[in-house]
Structure formats: structure tokens, C-alpha cells
Design an enzyme around this catalytic site. Sequence first.
Site, PDB file in Angstrom:
ATOM      1  N   GLY A 109     175.406  74.892  82.904  1.00  0.00           N
ATOM      2  CA  GLY A 109     175.810  73.822  81.983  1.00  0.00           C
ATOM      3  C   GLY A 109     177.150  73.212  82.358  1.00  0.00           C
TER       4      GLY A 109
ATOM      5  CE  LYS B  48     179.210  96.224  85.256  1.00  0.00           C
ATOM      6  NZ  LYS B  48     179.823  97.535  84.897  1.00  0.00           N
ATOM      7  CB  THR B  49     184.394  91.021  85.057  1.00  0.00           C
ATOM      8  OG1 THR B  49     184.851  92.189  85.746  1.00  0.00           O
ATOM      9  CG2 THR B  49     184.545  91.227  83.561  1.00  0.00           C
TER      10      THR B  49
ATOM     11  N   PRO C 146     180.509  89.639  89.185  1.00  0.00           N
ATOM     12  CG  PRO C 146     178.325  89.384  88.408  1.00  0.00           C
ATOM     13  CD  PRO C 146     179.580  90.182  88.180  1.00  0.00           C
TER      14      PRO C 146
ATOM     15  CD  GLN D  53     186.270  91.579  89.683  1.00  0.00           C
ATOM     16  OE1 GLN D  53     186.518  92.085  90.769  1.00  0.00           O
ATOM     17  NE2 GLN D  53     186.028  92.296  88.596  1.00  0.00           N
TER      18      GLN D  53
ATOM     19  N   GLY E  43     156.212  55.720  79.921  1.00  0.00           N
ATOM     20  CA  GLY E  43     155.339  56.518  80.766  1.00  0.00           C
ATOM     21  C   GLY E  43     154.739  55.661  81.862  1.00  0.00           C
TER      22      GLY E  43
ATOM     23  CB  CYS F 122     159.097  51.342  78.159  1.00  0.00           C
ATOM     24  SG  CYS F 122     159.177  50.454  79.714  1.00  0.00           S
TER      25      CYS F 122
ATOM     26  CG  MET G 239     156.222  46.195  73.734  1.00  0.00           C
ATOM     27  SD  MET G 239     157.679  45.167  73.970  1.00  0.00           S
ATOM     28  CE  MET G 239     156.940  43.721  74.745  1.00  0.00           C
TER      29      MET G 239
ATOM     30  CD  GLU H  20     151.455  51.379  84.737  1.00  0.00           C
ATOM     31  OE1 GLU H  20     151.944  50.770  83.765  1.00  0.00           O
ATOM     32  OE2 GLU H  20     151.921  52.446  85.172  1.00  0.00           O
TER      33      GLU H  20
ATOM     34  CG  HIS I 273     163.533  53.148  78.578  1.00  0.00           C
ATOM     35  ND1 HIS I 273     162.654  54.168  78.307  1.00  0.00           N
ATOM     36  CD2 HIS I 273     162.970  52.429  79.576  1.00  0.00           C
ATOM     37  CE1 HIS I 273     161.600  54.077  79.113  1.00  0.00           C
ATOM     38  NE2 HIS I 273     161.771  53.018  79.893  1.00  0.00           N
TER      39      HIS I 273
ATOM     40  CD  GLU J 291     164.623  56.050  75.949  1.00  0.00           C
ATOM     41  OE1 GLU J 291     164.552  55.027  75.228  1.00  0.00           O
ATOM     42  OE2 GLU J 291     163.782  56.319  76.826  1.00  0.00           O
TER      43      GLU J 291
HETATM   44  N1  GLN Z   1     154.345  51.915  83.296  1.00  0.00           N
HETATM   45  C1  GLN Z   1     154.921  50.835  82.568  1.00  0.00           C
HETATM   46  C2  GLN Z   1     155.579  49.810  83.474  1.00  0.00           C
HETATM   47  O1  GLN Z   1     155.852  50.100  84.593  1.00  0.00           O
HETATM   48  C3  GLN Z   1     155.901  51.334  81.540  1.00  0.00           C
HETATM   49  C4  GLN Z   1     157.095  52.016  82.148  1.00  0.00           C
HETATM   50  C5  GLN Z   1     157.898  52.779  81.129  1.00  0.00           C
HETATM   51  O2  GLN Z   1     157.407  53.096  80.072  1.00  0.00           O
HETATM   52  N2  GLN Z   1     159.121  53.110  81.475  1.00  0.00           N
HETATM   53  O3  GLN Z   1     155.847  48.714  83.061  1.00  0.00           O
END
Ligand code: GLN
Length: 524
Positions: A16, A185-186, A188, A190, A347, A374, A377, A398, A498, A500
Site C-alpha cells: 500500500g 518479527k523485525t 525482514p 532490517q 465495459g 459509458c 449509456m 461494436e 466516466h 467516477e
Molecule cells: N465499449 C464501448 C466503447 O468503446 C464503451 C467503453 C466504456 O464503457 N468505457 O465505446
Amino acid sequence: MAKYIFITGGVVSSLGKGVAAASCGALLQSRGYSVHARKFDPYLNIDPGTMSPFQHGEVYVTNDGFETDLDLGYYERFLGIKLTRNDSISGGRIYWDVLNAERHGDYLGATVQMIPHVSNKIKEYISAPTDTDFVVCEIGGTVGDIEGKIFLESIRQFANDVGRKNVMFIHLTLAPYLEKSGELKTKPTQMSVRTLLENGIQADMLIVRTPRMLSSEERAKIGMFCNLPAKNVISGLDVDNIYKIPLAYDAQHVFDIIAAHFDLPNASGNTDKFHKIERYLSADLPEVTIGIVGKYFDVPDAYKSLNEALFHAGVHNNVHVKLKKINAELFSPEEAKGVDGILVPGGFGARGVEGKIAAAKYARENNIPYMGICLGMQVAVIEFARNVLGIEDADSTEFSKNCTPVISIMAEHDSANMGGTLRLGAYSCNISPDTLAEKVYGQTQISERHRHRYEMDISLEEKFAEKGLIISGRSPDGKLPEIIELKNHPFFMAAQFHPEFQSSPYTGHPFFNAFISAAAKRVG
Ligand code: GLN
């Protein structure tokens, strides 16, 4: 010049370092210092864009359209900063630069060597100017790795170049607990510090990952063997939520250790935003269940930023967000029973698409809050075209070559910019007034990050609008639909981008906040 903190790791990988580095940066920020972050990855891929998400988790995207690993996401989220392609640098990229310069004749016939040519290139990236007080640089991999050696050499040189007082080395290690003898244990640790020292680097502070707090005897022992004051040996305890880490470090005076190293004045920090999350975590709050209809659930961290954004929106709305993972390939309305909201994330590829389309239909018909990202939608558009507009073979090119395409690669946009490659990074989006999107964002001009190839065909706008699916956000040239929404639905909104990637633990993100708020209304 900025002061530098280098974070290295030893004993094992996955300690981490990213979160540790971000947490140290957060403590500096809490005392009013500005912080930038960089990550160096010794591996030989030129960039992480081509690396399998099955090995590396999600591909994170920066504003400038660089595909990076998810550590950059930690930095952006923790520190509220925006990073670029020059903040995620791999060994491959360094060698690529050096070898290209060699072919170009830039070295004027000199023998091109690891030192100084490769090390100088690394130092160039390290010292690229920032306008911050501090730069936190994480060195990926584990001390002792062959490909990491030149990076350690370079940060050693860098400290010598700019002065040891301007550079601090923080090393993460592991103290395993032996059940049978009941001991931490210390050794590793060291050994790891010794390996670092073989490379000319004396650790200034150790963060020792351990299942329980180190005792003062253990800290003294580690300090003695590792050549640093016992007070600079910190326990890196396992926590159930990463946002507790800055507070855990603060309680162990990490800022004071850093301040002493750099001769900074003592200062008490403002850590309210972390306390707020800590209080939220232990509060008894209503639970909102979100069904995520996806297909990468077996890959750890495949939906890292998405999970983060949903968590942030929970904090913002004072509800606990429970995720129900629904395998798109097995979607049936049964599976979605009891969820308060449906989210279809991004995806690629045809696998699972029909299930996602069915999920969008279910949300539309049953007035369940829907958020599409993405691909999420695109499936909502396909679903609406098929089941409301009656275009039975509507699809994305696609997934099907013999279809009525409602989603496709926009030839005009493509030839202008991208040669069939992904649309990557931040793009502006204009939001139409008096729409849900405007209500959600509270403004009509936004910028969000993209990573996709296909687009909704805007020439169909009127047909869709007549039946209640409107385009409420579009590219500044008006040609690319960016946000769609349904009229006559409590909350149905989806975006080509996106969101997020821009969610913050401290404020959430408007789109996620609104989605969770809509879902929470169902809980009452
Ligand atoms: N596969 C879709 C595209 O290429 C959506 C991509 C995605 O969801 N990031 O447009």
C-alpha cells in the site's frame, strides 16, 4: 524548489505504498502545504495502457488522456489534485526516451550508459517543475528488484544533487506476526532497510505494516538496526477503510517527523475531513443497495474508482451504500429484486451486453433509479430504440455488424482526431438548461473524462426525444451526445464519460451524489 519525499517498499509487494504516500501528502496539506504526486514504475511497458486489467485492475485515465494504473487515482482522490502523463512514468518509457535520443544522435557519439544517461533521464522526470511545496514520489516495485535498481540509484543521486535536507526517504516494510511464538518479527524489515542502504539510501522514516501496534521496545530495536531514531518508526496497521490512514499517521506524529526532517515549523493540522469520514463509517445509517450490472467482478480492483465514487456519494448522502454485484451474463429481473438503484458501468466487447440492456429496460419500466456510465449509456440507448421506438435490430456496431446502428464510430469525429482509437481524457460538455443533468450538476458547462470508441448517433435525437429520451449534454460542437436522460422517470441518467474518475471522498461527485440520493428515497 519543491521538497521531495520518496516512498519505497520492501519485503513484499502490495504494502500500500500509494495510499501511504497519499496519506503523508494529505497530512502536509492539512498543515497548509501544497503537494504534487508522481509514480515511477520500474517495469518495461512503455505505459500501463496496454497492460491487462486482469493483472492490474482498472485502467485509470487522467485529464490529459493518459491511461495509468490505479495508484494515480489514490493521489487524485486523497489530495484533490490533477495529474498528467508526466506523473506516471515507467522504466520502459525512460529507456524508450534514452534509446530514441541515441538514435537521434543527441548523445553526440558518447557511449550511452545506465549511469549517467538513464539515471539523468529519470532525474529529469523527477525534477519536472511543479508549483507545489512538496512532491511525493512513489517508486513502484520492491527494493531488491533488478529493474528497480536504477531508480534507487537515481533518487540517491537526486538527493545528493539537491541536498539531503531537501529530500526525505520513507520506506514501507512488513513485520510478520508469528502465531506460534506470539512474536512480531523485525528481521525482514532490517534486511530490507539494509538492501536500501546498499544502494546508498538511508531511510529517514519507516512505516512498518503490522497487525498490531509496534511496542516501544520493537521500535527501539528496529531503529537501532536500521540506523534511525525509534520515534521515526511508525506502525502501519491494517484498517478497514483507507481514509482512516491519515488519522492513524497523524496520531503517530508523522507530520512532526517530516517537519523535523525538513526544518518546518510545528503546526497542528486541520484533519476535519478525515474525521468526518471516520464518524460516517461508525454511524448507524440507512442502507441503500445498488445493483451493479457488470462483468469484471473476478478481477480485484476492476471497478476501483467506481466503488470509490459510490462510497463517496454514501458519505455525502449520509447513507451506507451496499453493492450488489450482478453478473450481466446472468441478469434477470429476479436478480435485481430489492435493489434501490441500478448502475451499468463501462465495459468492452459483446459478452454480457444483452443482460445490461435487460437491466436498463428493467430500471426504465419499474421506475428504479438508473445510472449508466459509458457502455451503460450505450445500452440504455439501444434498449430504448428497440423497445420504445420499435427498432428491433437496434444495436452498437461494436456488437453487431448487421444491425440498425444507434451507436457507432463517428467517421467524421474519428478521422479528425483519433484513427479509430479511444477517445481519452477530459472533454467539455454543454448541458441543456431545464434538464435533470442541469439539476444534478448545478451548471451547464462541465468537463469529464472519457475512455471509449463508440458514440450515440445524434441524428436520431428527434426520434428519441419524441418518446421521452432526451440528450441533455453534448460536445461543444454539438455533434456528440454526452448525457442522456428519460423524462417521466424518477432518475434515469447516463453519460458517455466516466464521472467516477473525478469523484472526491470529501465532496463526492454531483452525478453519483444525485443517483444515490434518488436511490435513498426508495429506502425512505
Ligand atoms: N465499449 C464501448 C466503447 O468503446 C464503451 C467503453 C466504456 O464503457 N468505457 O465505446
